[in-house]
Design an enzyme around this catalytic site. Structure first.
Site, PDB file in Angstrom:
ATOM      1  N   GLU A   1     -11.257   3.626   9.286  1.00 11.53           N
ATOM      2  CA  GLU A   1     -11.707   2.320   9.542  1.00 11.53           C
ATOM      3  C   GLU A   1     -10.240   1.353   9.690  1.00 11.53           C
ATOM      4  O   GLU A   1     -10.169   0.204   9.192  1.00 11.53           O
ATOM      5  CB  GLU A   1     -12.247   1.753   8.057  1.00 11.53           C
ATOM      6  CG  GLU A   1     -13.639   2.134   7.707  1.00 11.53           C
ATOM      7  CD  GLU A   1     -14.050   1.999   6.524  1.00 11.53           C
ATOM      8  OE1 GLU A   1     -13.724   0.741   5.814  1.00 11.53           O
ATOM      9  OE2 GLU A   1     -14.694   2.733   5.778  1.00 11.53           O
TER      10      GLU A   1
ATOM     11  N   GLN B   1       0.674  -1.164  -0.091  1.00  7.56           N
ATOM     12  CA  GLN B   1       0.018   0.090   0.097  1.00  7.56           C
ATOM     13  C   GLN B   1       0.850   1.254   0.057  1.00  7.56           C
ATOM     14  O   GLN B   1       0.476   2.125  -0.545  1.00  7.56           O
ATOM     15  CB  GLN B   1      -0.799   0.168   1.293  1.00  7.56           C
ATOM     16  CG  GLN B   1      -2.081  -0.972   0.970  1.00  7.56           C
ATOM     17  CD  GLN B   1      -3.312  -0.704   2.307  1.00  7.56           C
ATOM     18  OE1 GLN B   1      -2.736  -0.246   3.175  1.00  7.56           O
ATOM     19  NE2 GLN B   1      -4.224  -1.024   1.828  1.00  7.56           N
TER      20      GLN B   1
ATOM     21  N   HIS C   1      -8.490  -2.888  13.201  1.00  7.38           N
ATOM     22  CA  HIS C   1      -7.146  -3.812  13.061  1.00  7.38           C
ATOM     23  C   HIS C   1      -6.214  -3.738  14.128  1.00  7.38           C
ATOM     24  O   HIS C   1      -5.421  -4.416  14.116  1.00  7.38           O
ATOM     25  CB  HIS C   1      -6.449  -3.615  11.767  1.00  7.38           C
ATOM     26  CG  HIS C   1      -7.495  -3.746  10.331  1.00  7.38           C
ATOM     27  ND1 HIS C   1      -7.983  -4.972   9.858  1.00  7.38           N
ATOM     28  CD2 HIS C   1      -7.821  -3.017   9.467  1.00  7.38           C
ATOM     29  CE1 HIS C   1      -8.589  -4.900   8.929  1.00  7.38           C
ATOM     30  NE2 HIS C   1      -8.637  -3.704   8.493  1.00  7.38           N
TER      31      HIS C   1
ATOM     32  N   ALA D   1       1.161   1.497  13.770  1.00  8.28           N
ATOM     33  CA  ALA D   1       0.526   2.290  14.639  1.00  8.28           C
ATOM     34  C   ALA D   1       0.420   2.234  16.179  1.00  8.28           C
ATOM     35  O   ALA D   1       0.338   3.040  17.025  1.00  8.28           O
ATOM     36  CB  ALA D   1      -1.226   2.628  14.324  1.00  8.28           C
TER      37      ALA D   1
END
Length: 268
Positions: free
Chosen positions: A144, A103, A148, A127
């Site tokens: 969103e 990504q 995760h 993160a």
């Protein structure tokens, strides 16, 4: 009967999942580099998903309250679409992170193709341990991506650390709406397992924010404007793709206890 316990997401596995999704080119509705659900101001409108996905990001940008002097962190940046939209709409500088290396490659290419490489930079990072100095950002956006995270408290603590005083956090994530049924719909468990997602309890948001030092400013259930239309649009698009899919989104049609929330918080 107790509800089954969903496995805690593992960041490296989530990154691999999104690497694979990108290579599979599952672009059914993921247009304008927007890898997320759509937002319809009027759920009955005929607005196509392509526009609704852009509108979803705009709803978040409006709440960030940033201008060209700001530096925004995009937490879970996907292939860069929302971050580039921030640059285009506000002129702000954006740094995006993703646990997916593929990504990040795509996001930096998209920034260069859009002529925004000097205002938007994307990097591979976790993160849970943000690689930034304290008080580095004026705002944080998370579309969103919190679903995760194996430990939301830890991520909120990291967000508080990198936000400057007066800075804002705007996030969206899936959650399980009340009232809860005796048994959770199996389609919810199926989606969560395949997508490596856990669902928070909306009642946990105030204490989570407060424990991290953030002050909750807004908490909205935006399910009616987002979920069922997105599932319907994507399910229709998937029927035109001649390849196996990971999960039948059509299984979630009519499952209104699978919701989406929007939260805004600030660092005092």
């Amino acid at each position: 009967m107790p509800e089954p316990t969903l496995p805690v997401p593992v960041p490296e596995a989530v990154g691999k999942l999104y690497d694979e999704i990108l290579h599979e080119e599952l672009s059914y509705g993921f247009v304008n580099r927007q890898l997320h659900i759509g937002f319809w101001d009027d759920p009955e409108s005929e607005t196509p998903y392509e526009e609704a996905a852009v509108r979803f990001t705009d709803v978040v940008i409006e709440r960030l309250e940033v201008d060209a002097t700001a530096h925004v962190l995009d937490l879970g940046c996907g292939v860069g679409g929302p971050g580039l939209q921030i640059v285009e709409r506000t002129g702000a500088r954006v740094t995006g992170i993703s646990i997916s290396e593929e990504q990040i490659k795509a996001a930096n290419k998209n920034a260069a193709d859009a002529g925004f490489a000097d205002r938007a930079v994307f990097r591979h990072a976790n993160a849970m341990q943000l690689p930034f100095e304290d008080e580095s950002f004026d705002a944080v956006m998370a579309l969103e991506s919190m679903v995760h995270m194996p430990d939301r408290d830890q991520v909120f603590g990291e967000i508080h650390r990198v936000l400057r005083p007066g800075g804002r956090l705007v996030l969206t994530e899936f959650f399980e709406r009340g009232p809860r049924k005796a048994e959770r719909n199996p389609a919810i468990d199926g989606f969560c397992k395949v997508s490596m997602v856990t669902l928070p309890d909306v009642d946990d948001y105030v204490p989570m924010m407060h424990r991290s030092g953030l002050r909750l400013r807004e908490l909205l259930d935006i399910t009616e404007n987002t979920m069922q239309r997105t599932f319907r649009e994507m399910s229709n698009a998937l029927t035109e793709i001649d390849r196996p899919v990971r999960f039948q989104l059509s299984d979630l049609l009519g499952v209104d206890e699978f919701g989406c929330l929007l939260a805004v918080a600030g660092r005092p």
